[in-house]
Scaffold this active site. Structure first.
Site, PDB file in Angstrom:
ATOM      1  N   SER A 199       0.866  -1.214   0.200  1.00 44.76           N
ATOM      2  CA  SER A 199      -0.119  -0.134  -0.203  1.00 44.76           C
ATOM      3  C   SER A 199       0.764   1.436  -0.126  1.00 44.76           C
ATOM      4  CB  SER A 199      -0.869  -0.088   1.174  1.00 44.76           C
ATOM      5  OG  SER A 199      -0.286  -0.081   2.200  1.00 44.76           O
ATOM      6  N   LYS A 205      -6.607   3.160   8.572  1.00 43.18           N
ATOM      7  CA  LYS A 205      -5.716   4.148   8.167  1.00 43.18           C
ATOM      8  C   LYS A 205      -6.453   5.531   8.030  1.00 43.18           C
ATOM      9  CE  LYS A 205      -3.354   1.080   5.233  1.00 43.18           C
ATOM     10  NZ  LYS A 205      -3.170   0.632   3.679  1.00 43.18           N
TER      11      LYS A 205
END
Ligand code: ADP
Length: 851
Positions: free
Chosen positions: A742, A785
């Site tokens: 990511s 996140k």
């Protein structure tokens, strides 16, 4: 005498004069020889002689005073014993002397002294043999009677001795084997007699006389022994009596003697057996136990196995074979309990209620095991506890973190020293019922080792098809675990062994938003902390802004554990102030102080003026709660640990903010890049996994292939970005290993900033996997996140387009604070990351969050 009658002694014998003792025929004596006459005899007769005859000497008891030993030969005793010198040992120390070992053969009588020097020699007459003839006229019967009487006494005497001593046993045999005539001499030399008495026996040449004289000696010895035995016995009795008295004495002091202990132990074993028979254990277990108790009864207590077997049996009795609590499951009540205990966590609570509802309708526990997965401190354990509460079941937590030995789960076999049951059986013993809620904490931290795989053992425990006959190695009989409700917790599913994961239903428990944390703090944590510290809301007040301050500036976590600790620290500090204040108030002179002054001083003592909000501090009455504001916070917790550093760090090209997911929750991550002259090498630093390194290579490749399009050049203005250039990429912040794809978009953005010389917007964070063609692929952990970015005060978040659905999970108020950019390709990412866009053919798509 047989020996005497068989041999013929020489008619002339050298004479050895002995002071020490009297040698009798049939006995052996060791005597020391040091007088000149005797020494001479030994030297010239015994040491020089070569024939057997020369070893025969006459031993005469020296009745004269040994100190008056002079050159003249004393008056010799007329009767002596012819003896065989068996051994001669010479020594010079402390003065020259010989030690002789002589065995008496028979009596003799000195007829005439033949010479005196250097040693006496005499003409002798053998007596014992003659005696048989001289005594021939005596009636056999009379002698027979005497000898019989003597024999009886002799036997009686010997039997009073300890027959286990070999010499005594040998003597007993001799009594039967030797001719009776030899016995008086032999026994006299054995029993305790004086030299004088022995001399008398020696002089008793007639056998009848010898018998008559020895019998009283024997009787005396027998009586003596009897007396000795009597005193010994009475001493033993006394000892026993002392022992018998001691218990009473001891009991009065409250302790128990060994005898009693033994008795008690025996009682215990009987009790244990009774308990085993009355317990509700399975048939198989009962059989094993009865067998063991049988062995136990036969075993001496000192045997180490005794304790082992007893412990085993006690555990078997204690185990809740058939004991269970009654489930009181009511879904509405369960909902209330869950809501009361926990704020937020709607998804988790919903799933738990579904699970419980199914249990209510279908009364069996077959089905997947619930596994709560999420960062630490988000309430996984605490939900487990609430489930037990709603069901009215016992709760037991089994920490599996670091367990690497399967015997930890399944127990050690009883053959091992220090063997014990595994944690499951131990847990059952602790809770005392067979249907508790077992929380298997941290299943993701099970480790493998040489001692076997604990996960494999857990499989058996968790499998509803198998666990009704779970066999712990220690118990060695099956125990039914099917009534136990297992719940597992983990920080990540990545490290849960796949087979184990397969048996579980994973429920993700994400971290909390700031607002949720504030609510949790005020509804649950603060009241709990106040109670723990003995404080009341009247004594301390923590406003919401303060809590927010703690959350943002003193903690950076997904859960609320650090927050809880900080609140604890505040309560402790306040408790000191309150206690001090009470102490002061208790002083009598305090009452006399003026009211205003009193207040002033009280506040000074309690919370320090600068720690309390500035409004009219001095006018507060003493019972006014201590208000925790930022000043107080700084006072108690120290300077803030986390500052808003985002804008500071983004003030030069080559820095971008990524979003990472770790088992501890979401995190923001600064990616830094720099370039220098070199040969086109890429250096990566920071705790990185392999996937992350691949992302970096991908990002560079993509930028190199698109350098012209974006007008990216190296230091010398070339579109070949790595021409004479080295790149260093750094992923700071911590020792936590970061891995996963990511970070792709962040690396691209960071490098684009580096090569274009433009700054990345300071309020934007991003996440997404990239491909070589520039597409942005979806990633996981979006909620964590986003919460991390929110915590850090960022405003815009670039996420992959295909992650749009994940935004639904995010709380409304968080979404309202943020702007989400959904990116399908890297063009869109770069356009969003730089002020005023980046690419020529930009296709910017801002999405104002209205979800
Ligand atoms: P975990 O098991 O997830 O590491 P815990 O269950 O031990 O975390 O929770 C830590 C503390 O936080 C506990 O005191 C718990 O009561 C509290 N807590 C966590 N989440 C909540 C919540 N949603 N509501 C109330 N208290 C919570």
């Amino acid at each position: 005498m047989a020996a005497g009658s068989a041999i013929q002694i020489p008619s002339r014998l050298p004479l050895l004069l002995t002071h020490e003792s009297v040698l009798l025929p049939g006995s052996t004596m060791r005597t020391s020889v040091d007088s000149p006459r005797n020494m001479q005899l030994v030297r010239s007769r015994l040491l020089k002689g070569t024939s057997l005859r020369s070893t025969i000497i006459g031993v005469i008891p020296n009745t004269s005073d040994p100190t008056s030993d002079c050159d003249d030969l004393p008056n010799l005793h007329r009767i002596g014993t012819a003896a065989l010198a068996v051994q001669v040992v010479g020594s010079n120390w402390p003065k020259p002397h010989y030690t002789l070992l002589v065995t008496g053969l028979c009596r003799f009588q000195i007829l005439q002294l033949l010479k005196e020097k250097p040693y006496p020699v005499a003409e002798v007459q053998q007596l014992d043999r003659l005696e048989q003839f001289t005594n021939g006229h005596k009636s056999e019967e009379e002698l027979g009677e005497l000898s019989e009487q003597f024999y009886k006494y002799a036997v009686q005497l010997v039997e009073m001795l300890d027959m286990s001593v070999p010499a005594v046993a040998k003597l007993r045999r001799l009594l039967d084997n030797l001719p009776r005539e030899a016995l008086p001499d032999i026994l006299t030399s054995i029993i305790r007699t004086t030299n004088q008495e022995k001399l008398q026996i020696l002089d008793a040449v007639r056998l009848e006389e010898r018998f008559k004289m020895t019998i009283p000696l024997l009787v005396r010895q027998i009586e003596g022994l009897k007396l000795l035995q009597k005193t010994r016995k009475s001493k033993q009795d006394d000892d026993k009596r002392v022992v018998a008295i001691r218990p009473n004495r001891r009991i009065s002091h409250g302790s128990i003697t060994e005898d009693e202990e033994e008795e008690e132990d025996h009682d215990d074993v009987v009790m244990l057996e009774k308990k085993i028979r009355t317990s509700s254990m399975s048939e198989q277990a009962l059989k094993v136990c009865l067998k063991e108790i049988k062995r136990l009864k036969k075993m001496p207590q000192s045997m180490p196995e005794y304790a082992l077997t007893r412990n085993y049996l006690e555990l078997m009795v204690e185990l809740p074979w058939n004991k269970s609590t009654k489930d009181r499951l009511e879904i509405r009540a369960a909902r209330i309990v869950l809501d009361n205990d926990h704020y937020a966590m709607e998804k988790l609570k919903k799933r738990v209620l579904e699970y419980l509802a199914v249990r209510q309708l279908k009364n069996n526990l077959k089905g997947p095991i619930l596994c709560f997965v999420g960062p630490p401190g988000v309430g996984k354990t605490s939900v487990g506890r609430s489930i037990a509460k709603t069901l009215g079941r016992e709760f037991h937590r089994i920490a599996l973190g670091g367990v690497c030995d399967q015997s930890d789960i399944r127990g050690h076999r009883r053959t091992y020293v220090g063997s014990m049951p595994g944690r499951i059986i131990n847990g059952l013993k602790t809770v005392g019922v067979n249907n508790p809620v077992f929380l298997l904490d941290e299943v993701d931290k099970l480790a493998k080792s040489l001692q076997g795989d604990p996960a494999a053992a857990l499989l058996e425990v968790l499998d509803p098809e198998q666990n009704h006959s779970f066999t712990d190695h220690y118990l060695n009989v099956a125990f039914d675990l099917s009534q136990v409700l297992f719940i597992a917790t983990a920080n990540t599913t990545a490290t849960i062994p796949p087979a184990l994961l397969d048996r579980m239903e994973v429920i993700q428990v994400p971290g909390y938003t700031q607002e949720e944390k504030i609510e949790i703090a005020h509804r649950h944590l603060i009241p709990k902390q106040l109670e723990q510290h003995g404080l009341t809301p009247q004594q301390i007040q923590i406003p919401q802004v303060t809590t927010l301050g703690i959350i943002t500036r003193y903690t950076r976590e997904a859960g609320v554990r650090a927050l809880d600790r900080k609140l604890g620290a505040i309560c402790r500090a306040v408790a000191v102030k309150v206690a001090e204040g009470q102490h002061k108030e208790a002083k009598p002179d305090r009452a006399e102080v003026g009211e205003g002054e009193d207040c002033k001083e009280h506040i000074t003592e309690d919370a320090k003026p600068e720690s309390i909000s500035d409004t009219a501090d001095l006018a507060l009455p003493p019972e006014m709660p201590i208000l925790i504001d930022f000043h107080a916070l700084k006072d108690i917790l120290g300077p803030p640990m986390y500052d808003m550093e985002v804008s500071e760090r983004l003030n030069q090209p080559g820095v971008a903010i990524g979003l990472a997911w770790t088992p501890l929750g979401g995190e923001i991550m600064f990616v830094e890049a720099s370039r220098m002259d070199g040969e086109g090498q890429l250096t990566l630093t920071g705790q990185l996994g392999d996937v992350m390194k691949e992302s970096a290579h991908l990002a560079i490749s993509w930028l190199r292939s698109n350098a012209k399009r974006y007008q990216l050049t190296n230091a010398s203005g070339s579109f070949d970005l790595l021409d004479n250039t080295d790149i260093h990429l750094h992923f700071p912040a911590g020792a936590v290993t970061k891995d996963g794809p990511s970070a792709g978009v962040t690396i691209v953005t960071c490098l684009a900033s580096l090569f274009s010389g433009r700054l990345v917007c300071s309020d934007v964070a991003m996440t997404g996997e990239i491909t070589l063609r520039g597409l942005v692929l979806p990633v996981g952990g979006i909620k964590d996140k986003v919460l991390a970015a929110h915590r850090a005060g960022l405003k815009r978040i670039i996420i992959p387009q295909r992650n749009e659905k994940d935004l639904e999970e995010i709380a409304e108020h968080v979404r309202q604070d943020l702007t989400f950019v959904l990116a399908g390709c890297l063009d869109e990412v770069l356009n969003a990351a730089f002020d005023g866009g980046f690419a020529v053919k930009a296709r910017l798509e801002h999405l104002n969050s209205k979800l």
